[in-house]
Design a protein around this motif. Structure first.
Motif, PDB file in Angstrom:
ATOM      1  N   GLN A   6     -27.025 -18.027  -5.435  1.00  0.00           N
ATOM      2  CA  GLN A   6     -25.744 -17.372  -5.172  1.00  0.00           C
ATOM      3  C   GLN A   6     -24.873 -17.312  -6.432  1.00  0.00           C
ATOM      4  OE1 GLN A   6     -23.748 -18.843  -1.647  1.00  0.00           O
ATOM      5  NE2 GLN A   6     -25.690 -19.163  -0.594  1.00  0.00           N
ATOM      6  N   PHE A   7     -25.502 -17.045  -7.574  1.00  0.00           N
ATOM      7  CA  PHE A   7     -24.755 -16.934  -8.826  1.00  0.00           C
ATOM      8  C   PHE A   7     -23.845 -15.715  -8.767  1.00  0.00           C
ATOM      9  CE2 PHE A   7     -24.281 -15.064 -13.049  1.00  0.00           C
ATOM     10  CZ  PHE A   7     -23.726 -16.137 -13.735  1.00  0.00           C
ATOM     11  N   LYS A   8     -22.603 -15.908  -9.154  1.00  0.00           N
ATOM     12  CA  LYS A   8     -21.633 -14.804  -9.202  1.00  0.00           C
ATOM     13  C   LYS A   8     -20.978 -14.811 -10.572  1.00  0.00           C
ATOM     14  CE  LYS A   8     -17.749 -12.887  -6.589  1.00  0.00           C
ATOM     15  NZ  LYS A   8     -17.436 -11.795  -7.169  1.00  0.00           N
ATOM     16  N   ALA A   9     -21.248 -13.767 -11.331  1.00  0.00           N
ATOM     17  CA  ALA A   9     -20.673 -13.633 -12.672  1.00  0.00           C
ATOM     18  C   ALA A   9     -19.225 -13.178 -12.568  1.00  0.00           C
ATOM     19  CB  ALA A   9     -21.475 -12.620 -13.481  1.00  0.00           C
ATOM     20  N   PRO A  10     -18.423 -13.512 -13.555  1.00  0.00           N
ATOM     21  CA  PRO A  10     -17.049 -13.013 -13.572  1.00  0.00           C
ATOM     22  C   PRO A  10     -17.049 -11.548 -13.999  1.00  0.00           C
ATOM     23  CG  PRO A  10     -17.505 -14.152 -15.600  1.00  0.00           C
ATOM     24  CD  PRO A  10     -18.721 -14.333 -14.723  1.00  0.00           C
ATOM     25  N   PRO A  11     -15.938 -10.843 -13.800  1.00  0.00           N
ATOM     26  CA  PRO A  11     -15.850  -9.485 -14.352  1.00  0.00           C
ATOM     27  C   PRO A  11     -15.945  -9.577 -15.878  1.00  0.00           C
ATOM     28  CG  PRO A  11     -13.958  -9.984 -12.931  1.00  0.00           C
ATOM     29  CD  PRO A  11     -14.738 -11.234 -13.080  1.00  0.00           C
ATOM     30  N   ILE A  12     -16.710  -8.692 -16.461  1.00  0.00           N
ATOM     31  CA  ILE A  12     -16.857  -8.699 -17.925  1.00  0.00           C
ATOM     32  C   ILE A  12     -16.103  -7.492 -18.459  1.00  0.00           C
ATOM     33  CG2 ILE A  12     -18.481  -8.583 -19.850  1.00  0.00           C
ATOM     34  CD1 ILE A  12     -20.445 -10.157 -18.101  1.00  0.00           C
ATOM     35  N   ASN A  13     -14.931  -7.767 -19.014  1.00  0.00           N
ATOM     36  CA  ASN A  13     -14.071  -6.720 -19.562  1.00  0.00           C
ATOM     37  C   ASN A  13     -14.082  -6.808 -21.084  1.00  0.00           C
ATOM     38  OD1 ASN A  13     -13.193  -6.024 -16.892  1.00  0.00           O
ATOM     39  ND2 ASN A  13     -11.850  -7.795 -16.954  1.00  0.00           N
ATOM     40  N   ASN A  14     -13.736  -5.727 -21.742  1.00  0.00           N
ATOM     41  CA  ASN A  14     -13.620  -5.659 -23.205  1.00  0.00           C
ATOM     42  C   ASN A  14     -14.940  -5.787 -23.945  1.00  0.00           C
ATOM     43  OD1 ASN A  14     -10.671  -5.557 -23.123  1.00  0.00           O
ATOM     44  ND2 ASN A  14     -10.834  -7.697 -22.474  1.00  0.00           N
ATOM     45  N   PHE A  15     -16.054  -5.762 -23.235  1.00  0.00           N
ATOM     46  CA  PHE A  15     -17.377  -5.836 -23.839  1.00  0.00           C
ATOM     47  C   PHE A  15     -18.293  -4.859 -23.115  1.00  0.00           C
ATOM     48  CE2 PHE A  15     -15.487 -10.065 -24.203  1.00  0.00           C
ATOM     49  CZ  PHE A  15     -15.547 -10.256 -25.578  1.00  0.00           C
ATOM     50  N   ARG A  16     -19.339  -4.448 -23.810  1.00  0.00           N
ATOM     51  CA  ARG A  16     -20.381  -3.621 -23.190  1.00  0.00           C
ATOM     52  C   ARG A  16     -21.566  -4.532 -22.897  1.00  0.00           C
ATOM     53  NH1 ARG A  16     -24.468  -0.769 -25.697  1.00  0.00           N
ATOM     54  NH2 ARG A  16     -23.408  -1.014 -27.693  1.00  0.00           N
TER      55      ARG A  16
END
Length: 126
Positions: free
Chosen positions: A56-66
Motif C-alpha cells: 500500500q505504498f503511496k507516493a507524495p505529489p511530485i511537483n516542480n520535477f519531471r
C-alpha cells in the motif's frame, strides 16, 4: 554426541531470527545532499529497513520535477550488526526543471501491518 553438535547451529539460527524480529522497522526518504543542476536527473529513494512486508505504498505529489521513471521497487537483504536486515527500496528518477529549494514530501506505506510515514526532505536545484 553428533546429535548435539547439529542442534547448536539450529539454536544459533533461532537466536538470530528472534533478534531480527525485535528490530524496529524504519521508513526513510533519501535525496542527494549536494545541489542538483537544472536538467539533471537524480533519484529519490524511499527506503524501508527491518520489515518483511511492505505494501500500500503511496507516493507524495511530485511537483516542480519531471518524473523519468518510477516507482521502481527493489527488495533484498543484508547482514548487519544484529543479523539479517530486510530492505525495500522504492525509487523515483526525477529531472529538475527549475531553480529553487523544493520539498520532497513524505510517502506512506503499510509496513508489517502498521501504517508508517517517511520523513520530508529538501532538494536544492541550481
Amino acid at each position: 554426541m553428533f546429535k548435539n553438535i547439529l542442534s547448536i547451529p539450529a539454536i544459533f539460527v533461532l537466536l538470530l531470527s528472534s533478534i531480527n524480529l525485535d528490530a524496529q522497522s524504519t521508513f526513510e526518504t533519501v535525496v542527494p545532499q549536494q545541489a542538483i543542476v537544472v536538467g539533471e536527473s537524480f533519484r529519490v529513494q524511499y527506503v524501508v529497513k527491518n520489515a518483511t512486508k511492505v505494501d500500500q505504498f503511496k507516493a507524495p505529489p511530485i511537483n516542480n520535477f519531471r518524473i523519468v521513471s518510477g516507482p521502481d521497487i527493489y527488495k533484498g537483504s543484508t547482514v548487519g550488526k544484529k543479523g539479517l536486515v530486510y530492505m525495500t527500496n522504492i525509487v523515483f528518477t526525477l529531472v529538475a526543471v527549475q531553480e529553487g529549494r523544493f520539498l520532497i514530501g513524505s510517502a506512506s506505506a503499510m509496513v508489517d501491518s502498521n501504517m508508517k510515514k517517511s520523513n520530508d526532505a529538501f532538494v536544492k536545484v541550481i
